[in-house]
Every structure is written in C-alpha cells, then in structure tokens.
Design a protein around this motif. Structure first.
Motif, PDB file in Angstrom:
ATOM      1  N   ASN A   1     -47.249  47.037  24.468  1.00 56.96           N
ATOM      2  CA  ASN A   1     -47.581  48.456  24.299  1.00 56.96           C
ATOM      3  C   ASN A   1     -48.095  49.093  25.595  1.00 56.96           C
TER       4      ASN A   1
ATOM      5  N   ALA B   1     -40.647  52.151  20.089  1.00 63.30           N
ATOM      6  CA  ALA B   1     -41.616  52.974  20.820  1.00 63.30           C
ATOM      7  C   ALA B   1     -40.919  53.701  21.968  1.00 63.30           C
TER       8      ALA B   1
ATOM      9  N   ARG C   1     -38.854  56.649  20.553  1.00 57.71           N
ATOM     10  CA  ARG C   1     -39.641  57.796  20.072  1.00 57.71           C
ATOM     11  C   ARG C   1     -40.350  58.519  21.217  1.00 57.71           C
ATOM     12  N   PHE C   2     -40.935  57.771  22.156  1.00 58.97           N
ATOM     13  CA  PHE C   2     -41.658  58.433  23.247  1.00 58.97           C
ATOM     14  C   PHE C   2     -40.673  59.268  24.083  1.00 58.97           C
TER      15      PHE C   2
ATOM     16  N   ALA D   1     -45.633  57.548   8.706  1.00 59.90           N
ATOM     17  CA  ALA D   1     -44.544  56.570   8.827  1.00 59.90           C
ATOM     18  C   ALA D   1     -44.654  55.793  10.133  1.00 59.90           C
ATOM     19  N   SER D   2     -45.162  56.437  11.163  1.00 63.81           N
ATOM     20  CA  SER D   2     -45.288  55.788  12.468  1.00 63.81           C
ATOM     21  C   SER D   2     -46.222  56.602  13.350  1.00 63.81           C
TER      22      SER D   2
ATOM     23  N   GLN E   1     -45.869  56.456  16.483  1.00 61.40           N
ATOM     24  CA  GLN E   1     -45.105  56.662  17.716  1.00 61.40           C
ATOM     25  C   GLN E   1     -44.674  58.116  17.893  1.00 61.40           C
TER      26      GLN E   1
ATOM     27  N   SER F   1     -51.393  53.136  12.059  1.00 55.65           N
ATOM     28  CA  SER F   1     -51.433  52.552  13.410  1.00 55.65           C
ATOM     29  C   SER F   1     -52.329  53.342  14.358  1.00 55.65           C
TER      30      SER F   1
ATOM     31  N   PRO G   1     -52.490  51.988  18.424  1.00 57.63           N
ATOM     32  CA  PRO G   1     -51.589  52.479  19.470  1.00 57.63           C
ATOM     33  C   PRO G   1     -51.856  53.934  19.874  1.00 57.63           C
TER      34      PRO G   1
ATOM     35  N   THR H   1     -51.156  45.919  12.855  1.00 61.10           N
ATOM     36  CA  THR H   1     -49.798  45.925  12.285  1.00 61.10           C
ATOM     37  C   THR H   1     -48.854  44.875  12.896  1.00 61.10           C
TER      38      THR H   1
ATOM     39  N   THR I   1     -45.810  50.718   6.408  1.00 64.76           N
ATOM     40  CA  THR I   1     -44.974  51.001   7.589  1.00 64.76           C
ATOM     41  C   THR I   1     -44.230  49.750   8.075  1.00 64.76           C
TER      42      THR I   1
ATOM     43  N   LYS J   1     -39.915  48.732  10.395  1.00 61.56           N
ATOM     44  CA  LYS J   1     -39.864  48.120  11.738  1.00 61.56           C
ATOM     45  C   LYS J   1     -38.473  47.512  11.957  1.00 61.56           C
TER      46      LYS J   1
HETATM   47  O1  LIG Z   1     -47.002  52.849  20.003  1.00 62.80           O
HETATM   48  C1  LIG Z   1     -46.561  51.705  20.123  1.00 62.80           C
HETATM   49  O2  LIG Z   1     -46.293  51.205  21.238  1.00 62.80           O
HETATM   50  C2  LIG Z   1     -46.349  50.904  18.895  1.00 62.80           C
HETATM   51  C3  LIG Z   1     -46.809  51.359  17.681  1.00 62.80           C
HETATM   52  C4  LIG Z   1     -46.669  50.592  16.422  1.00 62.80           C
HETATM   53  O3  LIG Z   1     -45.654  51.191  15.639  1.00 62.80           O
HETATM   54  P1  LIG Z   1     -45.945  52.236  14.418  1.00 62.80           P
HETATM   55  O4  LIG Z   1     -46.786  53.316  14.945  1.00 62.80           O
HETATM   56  O5  LIG Z   1     -44.571  52.668  14.044  1.00 62.80           O
HETATM   57  O6  LIG Z   1     -46.646  51.444  13.356  1.00 62.80           O
HETATM   58  C5  LIG Z   1     -46.290  49.145  16.703  1.00 62.80           C
HETATM   59  O7  LIG Z   1     -45.849  48.519  15.520  1.00 62.80           O
HETATM   60  C6  LIG Z   1     -45.216  49.018  17.741  1.00 62.80           C
HETATM   61  O8  LIG Z   1     -44.922  47.684  18.010  1.00 62.80           O
HETATM   62  C7  LIG Z   1     -45.637  49.633  19.051  1.00 62.80           C
END
Ligand SMILES: O=C(O)C1=C[C@@H](OP(=O)(O)O)[C@@H](O)[C@H](O)C1
Ligand SMILES: C=C(OP(=O)(O)O)C(=O)O
Length: 436
Positions: free
Chosen positions: A26, A96, A99-100, A166-167, A169, A195, A198, A311, A335, A339
């Motif tokens: 991460n 990640a 999405r980022f 849901a996430s 991210q 989460s 993160p 998680t 969640t 994955k």
């Molecule tokens: O922000 C990140 O780097 C992550 C957030 C988490 O996901 P979720 O936010 O979807 O749970 C984690 O499971 C993933 O491995 C990495």
C-alpha cells in the motif's frame, strides 16, 4: 520462477529462521503516485518488486513519469499536476492502482482504462467512484461500472459525495486528486466507512509530500484545500504487514521460532492488528523494536473480531483459526467479496474441500478449527495471492502435501513468499504450467 506455475507445499515439522518483511504494497502504491504527481525527483527507498508495483509504474510512465532503478530504490521524475491526455492505461490486476488512477484521470481530457485480467479486476466494481467523478463534471463511460472505462475531464472541485461501503480506494483516489483542483475538495463519505486503515495511509502520504488535508476523526468529512502541489520527497517504504501476517500466522501454527524484521511498531497499516489477534488466540509473539518473534506450536483458541480493521490479513488469520480450538468469526468483512476473488465464498469452498467446517453470511466468515487436517488434495488458488498464502499455511500443518493451482498470482503482492517459506525450512515444489 516460470511465468505460470502451480506449487506443492509440504507439511513442515517446524519453521525456523529470520526474514525481512517485504516492502509494503500500500505504501509503494501511494509513494509512487504522489511522486509522479510532484515536480522534480523523488527517491522511493526499498520499493516493492511486485506485479502491482510494475503495473503502476507502467501506467505512470504512459502518463509521463520517468523511473530509474538504483538498487532497491526507485527515482521518480514526476509530471506534476498534468498527466498526459489521450492515453490507454492497463493496471493489470491491481485494484488500488486502477481506482487511484481513475480519479486522477479527471485531470486529463481523456484516459481509457482496460485490463488483461477480465476474470478478476474485470469483475470488480468502480461505479461509486465514477459517480463521484461525474458529480464533479467528468464524462464517464463504463461497462456498468466495470472496466473498460473512459474518463474525460477536466473537473471542478468544491464538494463531492462518495459511497464508502464497498471500497476505501474510491475515496483515496479523490483525496489524491483534490489538492490539484483549483478549489480543492470537500469529500463527504456516505454509508459505512470500510477499510479506514488505507484511508489514513493516503492522508499520511499527502502530508509527507507537503499537501495539507483536514479530516474528521471518524473520516466522515475530508477537506483538502485547492491549488496545492505535491512536493518531491525522499521516502522509505515500510515493511508490509498483510504479507508478513501470513509468515507470523505460519509460525504460530508450527513448532519452531521465526523472526520477521522491519515491521514498524507505529505504522498506519491496519493489518498490524494481526499481531495482537494472534496473541489473543494464544500465540507467543514478542516485539523487539521492529522485529517480531513467534515461538510456534502453542495451542490456539478461537475468537470473534471485526475483520475490516485488517482486511488484507483475514485470509492468513483464517489459516491460523483453522488450527484453533472453537469457531472463529470475522465480522464486517463484506468487502472481501469484492477483491481478487470472493474471499468469503471461495475461502469457504476451499476449507470445506479440505474437510474443515466453515460458514458464511453476507458479511462474515467463520471457521471451526481442527487438530488434524488430512491435506493430499489440489486446491484452487482462485487467482488470488491472499488465497494462495492461506492455502500454503494450511498445507504446512496438513498430514499430506497440498497442491495449489495458479500460484504465480502470488507475484501480485508478494513475489518472495515461497522463497521466504523455504528460508524458514518449508519444502515447496514449483510445477511450471503451460496455458492451454
Ligand atoms: O488503498 C489501498 O491501497 C488498499 C485498500 C484496501 O481495499 P478496499 O478499500 O477495497 O477494502 C485493501 O484491501 C487493498 O489491498 C489496498
Ligand atoms: C485487495 C487487494 O488489492 P487491490 O484491491 O489493490 O487489488 C489485496 O492486496 O489484497
């Protein structure tokens, strides 16, 4: 290691030795993105060597960043606030990363996202993020919130609502975007916030790169003032708790003594809690500075925990729970279904096939521990590195070896996992596989 392979993991009488934790997945993701968004050169010390890191590097290169490897470090020459428009990015199987970068694509006039992992990342949802970007004025096209996705900016800031259940991210992506918008962004998180670990890592990363943020204690509202710049920095990637949780859990369920180094005590990775969870199960874990030593083989007892707090360690801890007396339940883990595979149903399937008792609800996973595990089967890795780690741990304590298919997916986050197991004395056979 061959391109594609299965592994056979043999029962281990004991595990013994010292390994250095691999670099955090991460933090590698976050530091490389913040570095690319900076003007000037950032040194990222001890960067991950995983597939996800390479996927990210490839995408950021397409956007205009330049990378130079120097031993274990990576020098990153950023593109500042202006990624190159009109490009197609393939984040491979990295959620990640996808999405980022989708959030940051709002800085471009057009970016397309595709994946060569249609059965994994191709099935994961991004709709909540795309809705948020549309609120800001982006034009988005997708296959019902899934890849392939097209994002057309630019966007304008101020305020945005995002579903956080849901996430995390999606929110992290918006946080990365926010300081580069003229008016900044006030991000309102809706629904259950999942989460949180993160999310705090993302806020911390912005701070390290000189960007101011304000967040409520419960993370419900996050405000990032606009017109800011990421400032190139020198950063060191800390050790990875999710991957190390697998080593610590392995050490807890076998006799012997294992030390994992480079696990910072004060670290925002939620999976740090795996240490405390294993202790609460009765394992003998001791910290000495950044090193954690496990004296294994003690009887373990079941427990019930909110698994969303750690998680990415749930699968490893499930393997420990399969050795504990009683029924362990991970609550609040819905969640996990979203994955690389469905980490609730697919875990239950594999545990049942191994003769263990396991239950699931929409948002929980339970396993009943046993003293004896027969093994001697071929288990499906479900194309998921964390499932592969869990199955490997189960094999270490089984009566007979377990073969795990699709084991190359370990490279997504932890390319040295089998090497580390071997260093601790485990026997792992690698079987190259030809794709049909
Ligand atoms: O922000 C990140 O780097 C992550 C957030 C988490 O996901 P979720 O936010 O979807 O749970 C984690 O499971 C993933 O491995 C990495
Ligand atoms: C879910 C994971 O990763 P990502 O969401 O980044 O694909 C993981 O590392 O377990």
């Amino acid at each position: 290691m061959p391109e594609r392979f299965d592994v056979t993991v043999h029962p281990a009488r004991e595990l013994r030795g010292t390994v250095t934790a691999q670099p955090s997945k991460n933090y590698t993701t976050r530091y490389l993105i913040a570095a690319a968004l900076s003007e000037g050169t950032t040194r990222v010390r001890g960067v991950a060597t995983s597939d996800d890191r390479h996927a990210l590097q490839e995408c950021l290169e397409v956007w205009g960043a330049r990378f130079t490897a120097e031993g274990p470090d990576l020098l990153v020459e950023g593109f500042g606030g202006q990624p190159r428009s009109g490009q197609t990015l393939n984040p491979h199987n990295a959620g990640a990363v996808a999405r980022f970068l989708m959030a940051l694509a709002a800085l471009t006039s057009r970016t397309d996202f595709v994946t060569d992992h249609p059965d994994s990342l191709g099935r994961r949802p991004h709709g909540d993020l795309l809705d948020a970007l549309a609120q800001l004025g982006a034009r988005v096209q997708s296959d019902s919130g899934r890849l392939p996705v097209r994002i057309e900016g630019p966007v304008q800031g101020e305020a945005v609502r995002v579903r956080a259940s849901a996430s995390s991210q999606y929110t992290s992506g918006l946080i990365f975007l926010a300081p580069l918008l003229e008016q900044g962004l006030e991000i309102h998180l809706e629904g259950d916030i999942k989460s949180p670990g993160p999310l705090r890592q993302t806020l911390h990363t912005l701070e390290v790169f000189g960007v101011r943020t304000e967040a409520n204690a419960d993370l419900r509202r996050i405000r990032v003032p606009g017109g800011q710049r990421y400032r190139a920095a020198e950063v060191t990637v800390p050790g990875d708790y999710p991957g190390s949780a697998a080593l610590l859990a392995a050490a807890a369920i076998r006799p012997g003594e294992v030390t994992v180094r480079n696990l910072l005590e004060h670290d925002l990775q939620g999976e740090r809690e795996a240490v405390e969870v294993l202790q609460a199960m009765g394992a003998d874990l001791r910290r000495d500075g950044d090193a954690i030593t496990v004296r294994g083989g003690r009887p373990l007892r079941a427990l019930r925990r909110d698994g969303d707090r750690f998680t990415d360690a749930v699968q490893a801890l499930t393997a420990a729970a399969a050795s504990a007396q009683g029924e362990t339940t991970w609550e609040n883990v819905a969640t996990l279904r979203l994955k690389e595979c469905d980490r609730i149903s697919d875990t239950r399937t594999e545990l049942l096939r191994l003769g263990l008792e396991a239950r699931e609800t929409e948002s929980s996973l339970s396993v009943i521990g046993t003293d004896r595990l027969e093994g001697g089967i071929t288990a499906d890795g479900h194309g998921d590195h964390r499932m592969i780690m869990m199955l490997s741990l189960l094999a270490l304590r089984a009566e007979r070896p377990i073969t795990i298919t699709g084991a190359e997916h370990i490279r997504k986050s932890y390319p040295d996992f089998f090497g580390h197991l071997r260093r601790l004395g485990a026997q792992v056979e690698v079987h190259p596989r030809q794709e049909t």
